[in-house]
Design a protein around this motif. Structure first.
Motif, short mmCIF file in Angstrom:
data_model
loop_
_atom_site.label_atom_id
_atom_site.label_comp_id
_atom_site.label_asym_id
_atom_site.label_seq_id
_atom_site.Cartn_x
_atom_site.Cartn_y
_atom_site.Cartn_z
N LEU A 173 52.24 25.74 26.49
CA LEU A 173 51.77 25.10 26.77
C LEU A 173 51.75 23.45 26.86
O LEU A 173 50.91 22.58 27.83
N THR A 174 53.12 23.45 27.44
CA THR A 174 54.04 22.38 27.98
C THR A 174 53.02 22.29 29.49
O THR A 174 52.85 21.09 30.04
N ILE A 175 53.26 23.75 29.93
CA ILE A 175 52.94 23.83 31.48
C ILE A 175 51.45 22.91 31.71
O ILE A 175 51.19 23.12 32.68
N GLN A 176 50.73 23.99 30.54
CA GLN A 176 48.88 23.48 30.36
C GLN A 176 48.94 22.90 30.50
O GLN A 176 47.57 22.12 31.66
N SER A 177 49.26 21.41 29.86
CA SER A 177 49.23 20.18 29.78
C SER A 177 49.88 18.96 30.39
O SER A 177 48.79 18.50 31.35
N PHE A 178 50.85 19.71 31.64
CA PHE A 178 51.11 19.09 32.73
C PHE A 178 50.03 18.77 33.93
O PHE A 178 49.77 18.59 34.51
N LEU A 179 49.75 20.63 33.85
CA LEU A 179 48.88 21.08 35.11
C LEU A 179 47.29 19.40 34.62
O LEU A 179 46.92 19.48 35.59
N ALA A 180 46.96 19.89 33.53
CA ALA A 180 45.75 18.91 32.81
C ALA A 180 46.00 17.82 33.79
O ALA A 180 44.87 17.07 34.10
N GLY A 181 47.01 16.63 33.34
CA GLY A 181 48.07 15.56 33.90
C GLY A 181 47.68 15.54 35.00
O GLY A 181 46.65 14.72 35.52
N ILE A 182 47.71 16.72 35.84
CA ILE A 182 47.76 16.34 37.41
C ILE A 182 46.36 16.50 37.69
O ILE A 182 46.21 15.79 38.33
N VAL A 183 45.51 17.45 37.36
CA VAL A 183 43.65 17.23 37.68
C VAL A 183 43.54 15.72 37.05
O VAL A 183 42.30 15.75 38.03
N LEU A 184 43.98 15.59 36.02
CA LEU A 184 42.65 13.79 35.27
C LEU A 184 43.58 13.00 36.51
O LEU A 184 42.83 12.13 36.70
N GLY A 185 44.73 12.86 36.66
CA GLY A 185 45.06 12.28 37.68
C GLY A 185 44.51 12.18 38.62
O GLY A 185 44.32 10.81 39.84
N ALA A 186 44.55 13.19 39.62
CA ALA A 186 43.79 12.57 40.52
C ALA A 186 42.41 12.28 40.79
O ALA A 186 41.78 11.80 41.20
N ILE A 187 41.55 13.23 39.48
CA ILE A 187 40.12 12.93 39.54
C ILE A 187 39.89 10.80 38.94
O ILE A 187 39.17 10.32 39.94
N PHE A 188 41.23 10.45 38.23
CA PHE A 188 41.05 9.58 38.44
C PHE A 188 40.93 8.56 39.89
O PHE A 188 40.58 7.60 39.95
N SER A 189 41.79 8.94 40.40
CA SER A 189 42.80 8.93 41.61
C SER A 189 41.32 8.33 42.49
O SER A 189 40.83 7.28 42.82
N LEU A 190 40.93 9.53 42.52
CA LEU A 190 39.18 9.86 43.56
C LEU A 190 38.47 8.45 43.31
O LEU A 190 37.94 8.48 44.06
N LEU A 191 38.52 8.70 41.60
CA LEU A 191 37.68 7.88 41.28
C LEU A 191 37.15 6.65 41.70
O LEU A 191 37.03 5.07 40.82
N ASN A 192 38.92 5.84 41.98
CA ASN A 192 39.15 4.11 41.34
C ASN A 192 39.26 3.74 40.20
O ASN A 192 39.04 2.83 39.99
N LEU A 193 39.60 4.80 39.13
CA LEU A 193 39.51 4.32 37.84
C LEU A 193 41.60 4.00 37.48
O LEU A 193 42.50 4.57 38.74
N PRO A 194 41.17 3.16 36.47
CA PRO A 194 42.82 2.88 36.48
C PRO A 194 43.21 3.71 35.65
O PRO A 194 42.53 4.80 34.90
N ILE A 195 44.85 4.33 35.75
CA ILE A 195 45.09 5.20 35.09
C ILE A 195 45.25 5.30 33.61
O ILE A 195 45.94 3.86 33.24
N PRO A 196 44.54 5.87 32.66
CA PRO A 196 44.98 6.10 31.28
C PRO A 196 46.21 5.96 31.04
O PRO A 196 46.76 7.18 29.82
#
Length: 62
Positions: free
Chosen positions: A3-26
């Motif tokens: 679960l920890t690894i899955q959460s970390f990977l989900a965070g990386i994916v979401l961080g990349a999406i926020f960066s691509l969309l030029n949104l502030p990181i939550p």
């Protein structure tokens, strides 16, 4: 651990999406903000342990 690894990977994916969309990181922008979140979690754990030691059952919130 899985679960920890899955959460970390989900965070990386979401961080990349926020960066691509030029949104502030939550998320907290610095170490102090992150430590605040860790403090909330540790406080929660301490109180749960304290209640277990005193024999109080955990409330069912469902």
């Amino acid at each position: 651990m899985k679960l920890t690894i899955q959460s970390f990977l989900a965070g990386i994916v979401l961080g990349a999406i926020f960066s691509l969309l030029n949104l502030p990181i939550p998320a907290p922008p610095n170490l102090a903000g992150i430590m605040g979140i860790v403090g909330i979690f540790v406080g929660f754990l301490i109180l749960n342990r304290w209640n277990e030691m005193r024999g109080k059952a955990k409330r069912d919130l469902s």
